[in-house]
Design a protein around this motif. Structure first.
Motif, PDB file in Angstrom:
ATOM      1  N   ASN A 153       0.969  -1.435  -0.053  1.00 30.88           N
ATOM      2  CA  ASN A 153      -0.119  -0.068   0.061  1.00 30.88           C
ATOM      3  C   ASN A 153       0.776   1.161  -0.121  1.00 30.88           C
ATOM      4  O   ASN A 153       0.471   2.256  -0.744  1.00 30.88           O
ATOM      5  N   LEU A 154       1.998   0.997   0.607  1.00 30.53           N
ATOM      6  CA  LEU A 154       2.983   2.356   0.564  1.00 30.53           C
ATOM      7  C   LEU A 154       3.436   2.529  -0.962  1.00 30.53           C
ATOM      8  O   LEU A 154       3.413   3.688  -1.055  1.00 30.53           O
ATOM      9  N   GLY A 155       4.039   1.405  -1.373  1.00 30.69           N
ATOM     10  CA  GLY A 155       4.322   1.392  -2.611  1.00 30.69           C
ATOM     11  C   GLY A 155       3.133   2.059  -3.824  1.00 30.69           C
ATOM     12  O   GLY A 155       3.561   2.952  -4.641  1.00 30.69           O
ATOM     13  N   ILE A 156       2.192   2.045  -3.486  1.00 31.80           N
ATOM     14  CA  ILE A 156       0.877   2.292  -4.247  1.00 31.80           C
ATOM     15  C   ILE A 156       0.731   3.864  -4.036  1.00 31.80           C
ATOM     16  O   ILE A 156       0.722   4.681  -5.039  1.00 31.80           O
ATOM     17  N   PHE A 157       0.852   4.202  -2.582  1.00 34.70           N
ATOM     18  CA  PHE A 157       0.609   5.545  -2.543  1.00 34.70           C
ATOM     19  C   PHE A 157       1.935   6.392  -3.096  1.00 34.70           C
ATOM     20  O   PHE A 157       1.526   7.586  -3.699  1.00 34.70           O
ATOM     21  N   LEU A 158       2.960   6.104  -2.826  1.00 36.50           N
ATOM     22  CA  LEU A 158       4.007   6.887  -3.386  1.00 36.50           C
ATOM     23  C   LEU A 158       4.224   6.838  -4.725  1.00 36.50           C
ATOM     24  O   LEU A 158       4.789   7.998  -5.470  1.00 36.50           O
ATOM     25  N   SER A 159       3.951   5.938  -5.573  1.00 35.93           N
ATOM     26  CA  SER A 159       3.950   5.751  -7.107  1.00 35.93           C
ATOM     27  C   SER A 159       3.447   6.790  -7.728  1.00 35.93           C
ATOM     28  O   SER A 159       3.497   7.171  -8.715  1.00 35.93           O
ATOM     29  N   THR A 160       1.983   6.985  -7.185  1.00 38.07           N
ATOM     30  CA  THR A 160       1.275   8.022  -7.609  1.00 38.07           C
ATOM     31  C   THR A 160       2.201   9.579  -7.856  1.00 38.07           C
ATOM     32  O   THR A 160       1.604  10.455  -8.733  1.00 38.07           O
ATOM     33  N   PHE A 161       2.994   9.744  -7.165  1.00 34.18           N
ATOM     34  CA  PHE A 161       3.829  10.963  -7.272  1.00 34.18           C
ATOM     35  C   PHE A 161       4.802  10.842  -8.258  1.00 34.18           C
ATOM     36  O   PHE A 161       5.660  11.693  -8.362  1.00 34.18           O
ATOM     37  N   ALA A 162       5.262   9.700  -8.842  1.00 32.22           N
ATOM     38  CA  ALA A 162       6.466   9.571  -9.596  1.00 32.22           C
ATOM     39  C   ALA A 162       5.774   9.524 -11.260  1.00 32.22           C
ATOM     40  O   ALA A 162       4.670   8.892 -11.409  1.00 32.22           O
ATOM     41  N   ARG A 163       6.644  10.050 -12.065  1.00 28.81           N
ATOM     42  CA  ARG A 163       6.014   9.939 -13.442  1.00 28.81           C
ATOM     43  C   ARG A 163       6.941   8.859 -14.286  1.00 28.81           C
ATOM     44  O   ARG A 163       6.631   8.622 -15.206  1.00 28.81           O
ATOM     45  N   ASN A 164       8.148   8.347 -13.540  1.00 27.95           N
ATOM     46  CA  ASN A 164       8.993   7.426 -14.144  1.00 27.95           C
ATOM     47  C   ASN A 164       9.546   6.457 -13.256  1.00 27.95           C
ATOM     48  O   ASN A 164       9.662   6.823 -12.062  1.00 27.95           O
ATOM     49  N   GLU A 165      10.189   5.340 -13.875  1.00 27.67           N
ATOM     50  CA  GLU A 165      10.921   4.607 -12.937  1.00 27.67           C
ATOM     51  C   GLU A 165      12.132   5.267 -11.943  1.00 27.67           C
ATOM     52  O   GLU A 165      12.488   5.095 -10.780  1.00 27.67           O
ATOM     53  N   LEU A 166      12.814   6.037 -12.593  1.00 20.64           N
ATOM     54  CA  LEU A 166      13.884   6.601 -11.793  1.00 20.64           C
ATOM     55  C   LEU A 166      13.383   7.493 -10.616  1.00 20.64           C
ATOM     56  O   LEU A 166      13.890   7.603  -9.544  1.00 20.64           O
ATOM     57  N   GLN A 167      12.167   8.226 -10.861  1.00 19.77           N
ATOM     58  CA  GLN A 167      11.700   8.943  -9.720  1.00 19.77           C
ATOM     59  C   GLN A 167      11.354   7.999  -8.635  1.00 19.77           C
ATOM     60  O   GLN A 167      11.207   8.452  -7.372  1.00 19.77           O
ATOM     61  N   VAL A 168      10.993   6.875  -8.817  1.00 20.58           N
ATOM     62  CA  VAL A 168      10.477   5.770  -7.878  1.00 20.58           C
ATOM     63  C   VAL A 168      11.681   5.343  -6.912  1.00 20.58           C
ATOM     64  O   VAL A 168      11.776   5.194  -5.863  1.00 20.58           O
ATOM     65  N   ILE A 169      12.920   5.246  -7.818  1.00 17.56           N
ATOM     66  CA  ILE A 169      14.244   4.650  -7.077  1.00 17.56           C
ATOM     67  C   ILE A 169      14.402   5.969  -6.102  1.00 17.56           C
ATOM     68  O   ILE A 169      15.254   5.720  -5.238  1.00 17.56           O
ATOM     69  N   GLN A 170      14.328   7.123  -6.488  1.00 17.38           N
ATOM     70  CA  GLN A 170      14.573   8.292  -5.717  1.00 17.38           C
ATOM     71  C   GLN A 170      13.850   8.268  -4.272  1.00 17.38           C
ATOM     72  O   GLN A 170      14.294   8.952  -3.447  1.00 17.38           O
ATOM     73  N   PHE A 171      12.662   7.653  -4.237  1.00 11.14           N
ATOM     74  CA  PHE A 171      11.928   7.373  -2.992  1.00 11.14           C
ATOM     75  C   PHE A 171      12.775   6.684  -1.892  1.00 11.14           C
ATOM     76  O   PHE A 171      12.455   6.539  -0.817  1.00 11.14           O
TER      77      PHE A 171
END
Length: 317
Positions: free
Chosen positions: A216-234
């Motif tokens: 659920n935390l991954g779903i929540f934070l992924s909505t603020f990312a536009r690409n995979e690189l921004q996900v890694i930055q979390f």
């Protein structure tokens, strides 16, 4: 003869202990509560004939952390016993007396035992950390691709609400997350051959609750990312602080006061505490060291569901 000295031992630093004399029941109570790491009982027993009285030393170690137990045992053997035996031998006019002739040492453990080592102590923390980290990362990337591919928008066109969408994704991602967590647990038990006391089914249940929160935390934070690189930055923002403050590397009690407050806001702290109480102390689900932590983890998972539902609504609208 007939007298006994009871001292509760607290580890101050490696190789140094603090001792406080107290009654046997009080020392045992503090040991059971985890307030002290060991108890030493000193007494004398008369021997037959002209043999000098023999000192009986009973060292009871809490045993949860093998490093603490080893440091206390070494300090007792090197400091307390050697000094006392030397002085006792001198008082009896036996300068060349062997320590074995004057002292009898018995070591016991409340939890764990001599077979437990540092790997066994770190295993619950590493199982929780890697399960949380990999599940969070894979869920965030997968949900991002669902958004990028237009799948999420098509789901929103169906007569279901946002919470149901999040719960559906949680169940879908959660199934594979549980398989991944099971692989991590089996690798620790079958390949690393760690020692454990508790029920493995309970361990898997605790890891499953943690992974649901991570999904659920991954779903929540992924909505603020536009690409995979921004996900890694979390990762440095979300995962690294939990690895540093939740008890993976050092205990929460050793942190400064304000960092302890931060650590109690992290779900991984409760997961590690519950897993250590289960795998090292052998506690069950109804015990005080497991049930409260499990309930807090469930609360975190439910809270992240609500957050994810809110952010999904904002992204669609």
């Amino acid at each position: 003869p007939g007298t006994e000295l009871v001292a509760a031992l607290t580890l101050k630093q490696v190789g140094s202990i603090g001792a406080e004399e107290m009654s046997r029941p009080k020392a045992q109570e503090q040991l059971n509560d985890g307030d002290v790491q060991g108890i030493v009982y000193l007494g004398y027993a008369a021997q037959a004939g002209a043999a000098p009285p023999k000192m009986e030393v009973e060292l009871v170690l809490e045993g949860t952390n093998p490093q603490d137990s080893g440091a206390i045992a070494r300090s007792v053997n090197r400091g307390l016993m050697q000094v006392v035996v030397k002085e006792l031998g001198r008082a009896l006019g036996m300068a060349d007396v062997s320590p074995q002739d004057l002292v009898d040492v018995e070591v016991s453990f409340v939890y764990g035992g001599p077979q437990f080592d540092f790997v066994d102590y770190e295993a619950p923390a590493l199982i929780a950390f890697f399960a949380f980290f990999f599940v969070f990362l894979l869920t965030a990337v997968s949900f991002l691709r669902e958004r990028a591919g237009g799948t999420l928008e098509r789901l929103m066109a169906t007569p279901i609400n946002r919470t149901e969408v999040v719960l559906g994704y949680m169940l879908g991602f959660g199934f594979f997350a549980l398989l991944q967590s099971l692989a991590i647990l089996l690798a620790a038990v079958l390949i690393l051959r760690i020692h454990y006391e508790g029920n493995l089914l309970l361990v898997f249940l605790l890891v499953a609750i943690l992974t649901m929160g991570s999904v659920n935390l991954g779903i929540f934070l992924s909505t603020f990312a536009r690409n995979e690189l921004q996900v890694i930055q979390f990762v440095p923002v979300v995962v690294v602080p939990q690895g540093l403050l939740s008890g993976v590397i050092w205990s929460v009690d050793s942190l400064p006061g304000w960092l302890q407050v931060v650590s109690h806001l992290l779900p991984l702290t409760y997961a590690i505490d519950a897993l250590r109480n289960t795998m090292i102390k052998g506690q069950g689900l109804a015990d005080s060291g497991v049930l409260p932590n499990a309930l807090v983890m469930v609360g975190f998972a439910a809270f992240f569901v609500l957050l994810a539902s809110r952010t999904v609504r904002q992204q669609v609208e």
